[in-house]
Design a protein around this motif. Sequence first.
Motif, PDB file in Angstrom:
ATOM      1  N   GLU A  31      -2.210 -23.967 -15.378  1.00  0.00           N
ATOM      2  CA  GLU A  31      -3.250 -24.994 -15.413  1.00  0.00           C
ATOM      3  C   GLU A  31      -4.600 -24.497 -14.888  1.00  0.00           C
ATOM      4  N   VAL A  32      -4.958 -23.260 -15.239  1.00  0.00           N
ATOM      5  CA  VAL A  32      -6.269 -22.790 -14.811  1.00  0.00           C
ATOM      6  C   VAL A  32      -7.394 -23.361 -15.661  1.00  0.00           C
ATOM      7  N   ARG A  33      -7.053 -23.848 -16.864  1.00  0.00           N
ATOM      8  CA  ARG A  33      -7.999 -24.574 -17.729  1.00  0.00           C
ATOM      9  C   ARG A  33      -9.228 -23.762 -18.093  1.00  0.00           C
ATOM     10  N   LEU A  34      -9.019 -22.490 -18.355  1.00  0.00           N
ATOM     11  CA  LEU A  34     -10.083 -21.654 -18.883  1.00  0.00           C
ATOM     12  C   LEU A  34     -10.047 -21.746 -20.402  1.00  0.00           C
ATOM     13  N   GLN A  35     -11.195 -21.970 -21.025  1.00  0.00           N
ATOM     14  CA  GLN A  35     -11.244 -22.246 -22.450  1.00  0.00           C
ATOM     15  C   GLN A  35     -11.059 -20.976 -23.275  1.00  0.00           C
ATOM     16  N   GLU A  36     -10.492 -21.179 -24.486  1.00  0.00           N
ATOM     17  CA  GLU A  36     -10.270 -20.126 -25.469  1.00  0.00           C
ATOM     18  C   GLU A  36      -9.417 -19.014 -24.866  1.00  0.00           C
ATOM     19  N   GLU A  37      -9.820 -17.751 -25.013  1.00  0.00           N
ATOM     20  CA  GLU A  37      -9.040 -16.645 -24.470  1.00  0.00           C
ATOM     21  C   GLU A  37      -9.970 -15.534 -24.038  1.00  0.00           C
ATOM     22  N   GLY A  38      -9.460 -14.667 -23.165  1.00  0.00           N
ATOM     23  CA  GLY A  38     -10.294 -13.576 -22.707  1.00  0.00           C
ATOM     24  C   GLY A  38      -9.701 -12.908 -21.492  1.00  0.00           C
ATOM     25  N   SER A  39     -10.461 -12.025 -20.882  1.00  0.00           N
ATOM     26  CA  SER A  39     -10.044 -11.345 -19.668  1.00  0.00           C
ATOM     27  C   SER A  39     -11.272 -11.067 -18.822  1.00  0.00           C
ATOM     28  N   LEU A  40     -11.027 -10.939 -17.535  1.00  0.00           N
ATOM     29  CA  LEU A  40     -12.111 -10.668 -16.602  1.00  0.00           C
ATOM     30  C   LEU A  40     -11.614  -9.666 -15.577  1.00  0.00           C
ATOM     31  N   ARG A  41     -12.229  -8.508 -15.521  1.00  0.00           N
ATOM     32  CA  ARG A  41     -11.830  -7.481 -14.559  1.00  0.00           C
ATOM     33  C   ARG A  41     -12.690  -7.602 -13.313  1.00  0.00           C
ATOM     34  N   HIS A  43     -13.625  -5.695 -10.427  1.00  0.00           N
ATOM     35  CA  HIS A  43     -13.536  -4.306  -9.973  1.00  0.00           C
ATOM     36  C   HIS A  43     -13.394  -4.212  -8.464  1.00  0.00           C
ATOM     37  N   GLY A  44     -14.125  -4.998  -7.734  1.00  0.00           N
ATOM     38  CA  GLY A  44     -14.071  -4.904  -6.275  1.00  0.00           C
ATOM     39  C   GLY A  44     -12.711  -5.281  -5.716  1.00  0.00           C
ATOM     40  N   ALA A  45     -12.046  -6.254  -6.354  1.00  0.00           N
ATOM     41  CA  ALA A  45     -10.743  -6.712  -5.868  1.00  0.00           C
ATOM     42  C   ALA A  45      -9.593  -5.930  -6.479  1.00  0.00           C
ATOM     43  N   GLY A  46      -9.853  -5.211  -7.578  1.00  0.00           N
ATOM     44  CA  GLY A  46      -8.829  -4.351  -8.160  1.00  0.00           C
ATOM     45  C   GLY A  46      -7.834  -5.055  -9.052  1.00  0.00           C
ATOM     46  N   TYR A  47      -8.208  -6.137  -9.700  1.00  0.00           N
ATOM     47  CA  TYR A  47      -7.292  -6.804 -10.611  1.00  0.00           C
ATOM     48  C   TYR A  47      -8.044  -7.327 -11.834  1.00  0.00           C
ATOM     49  N   THR A  48      -7.263  -7.686 -12.867  1.00  0.00           N
ATOM     50  CA  THR A  48      -7.807  -8.265 -14.092  1.00  0.00           C
ATOM     51  C   THR A  48      -7.150  -9.613 -14.331  1.00  0.00           C
ATOM     52  N   LEU A  49      -7.932 -10.618 -14.662  1.00  0.00           N
ATOM     53  CA  LEU A  49      -7.437 -11.953 -14.974  1.00  0.00           C
ATOM     54  C   LEU A  49      -7.408 -12.127 -16.494  1.00  0.00           C
ATOM     55  N   PHE A  50      -6.237 -12.442 -17.050  1.00  0.00           N
ATOM     56  CA  PHE A  50      -6.091 -12.722 -18.475  1.00  0.00           C
ATOM     57  C   PHE A  50      -5.817 -14.209 -18.643  1.00  0.00           C
ATOM     58  N   TRP A  51      -6.388 -14.827 -19.696  1.00  0.00           N
ATOM     59  CA  TRP A  51      -6.071 -16.222 -19.967  1.00  0.00           C
ATOM     60  C   TRP A  51      -5.905 -16.466 -21.459  1.00  0.00           C
ATOM     61  N   SER A  52      -5.328 -17.625 -21.780  1.00  0.00           N
ATOM     62  CA  SER A  52      -4.878 -18.005 -23.117  1.00  0.00           C
ATOM     63  C   SER A  52      -3.543 -17.344 -23.393  1.00  0.00           C
ATOM     64  N   GLY A  53      -3.131 -17.303 -24.669  1.00  0.00           N
ATOM     65  CA  GLY A  53      -1.832 -16.741 -24.997  1.00  0.00           C
ATOM     66  C   GLY A  53      -1.297 -17.311 -26.282  1.00  0.00           C
TER      67      GLY A  53
END
Length: 232
Positions: A31-41, A43-53
């Motif tokens: 339920e993060v409710r991010l629209q459409e699809e995409g990814s966000l890296r 860099h400072g925290a060292g992770y990538t967020l992916f959404w949709s599917g």
Amino acid sequence: MLDSVDSGRPEHCCALIAHELSHLNIAALSEVRLQEEGSLREHGAGYTLFWSGHSDCIISLRLPLHNKQHVVLFSIYAPTLQADPAEKDKFYTDLRRLTQKMPADDKIIILGDFNTRVGKNSEAWKGILGKHGVRNCNDNGRLLLEFCAEQQLTITIFQQKNSLKTTWMHPRSKHWHLIDYVLVRRRDVRDVHHTRVMPSAECQTDHRLVCCKLNFNLKFKPKRGSIPRRRL
């Protein structure tokens, strides 16, 4: 789980979870409710967020392990108890189709908010549900248990205090329930070392964060002329 995040600001979502999840390898958020699809890296925290599917309720990620072995992670958000039966049927039909498409050698982990109570009747659901469940099973729980029986999956629940199992408090009764689960293929259940709630985690949600520790048993191909050894 992370709930009710501003769909127009994925950077804000990352900032919210960075502190709590900085020591984890992979996190599945519902339920993060991010629209459409995409990814966000980040860099400072060292992770990538992916959404949709695959749908609004199912996302998957297939990761390589070793010697062409893979693990497939499904992050899901199942229909609530009050949802239309047709919506529930569609959810499990979609999830069944996707899991059956995975190669037989792949390890499968399904995790997320199942909106179900599976209870603790381990005798009726041997190999699917252990002896350490919580409270009673409801109609949604039976759907999940039947799905696990069909797909040879096990619901991982460990012996510990209920406060380290239950993930969501009913707003009216104030009773705590276990409705967020980690499922694995029955043959891989020994890969799961522990599953527990992190009660102190703060991610702006009415669910408590569930942490699962795994140690994959992999098949190593010995080099020609060497003596095969089993490694963990």
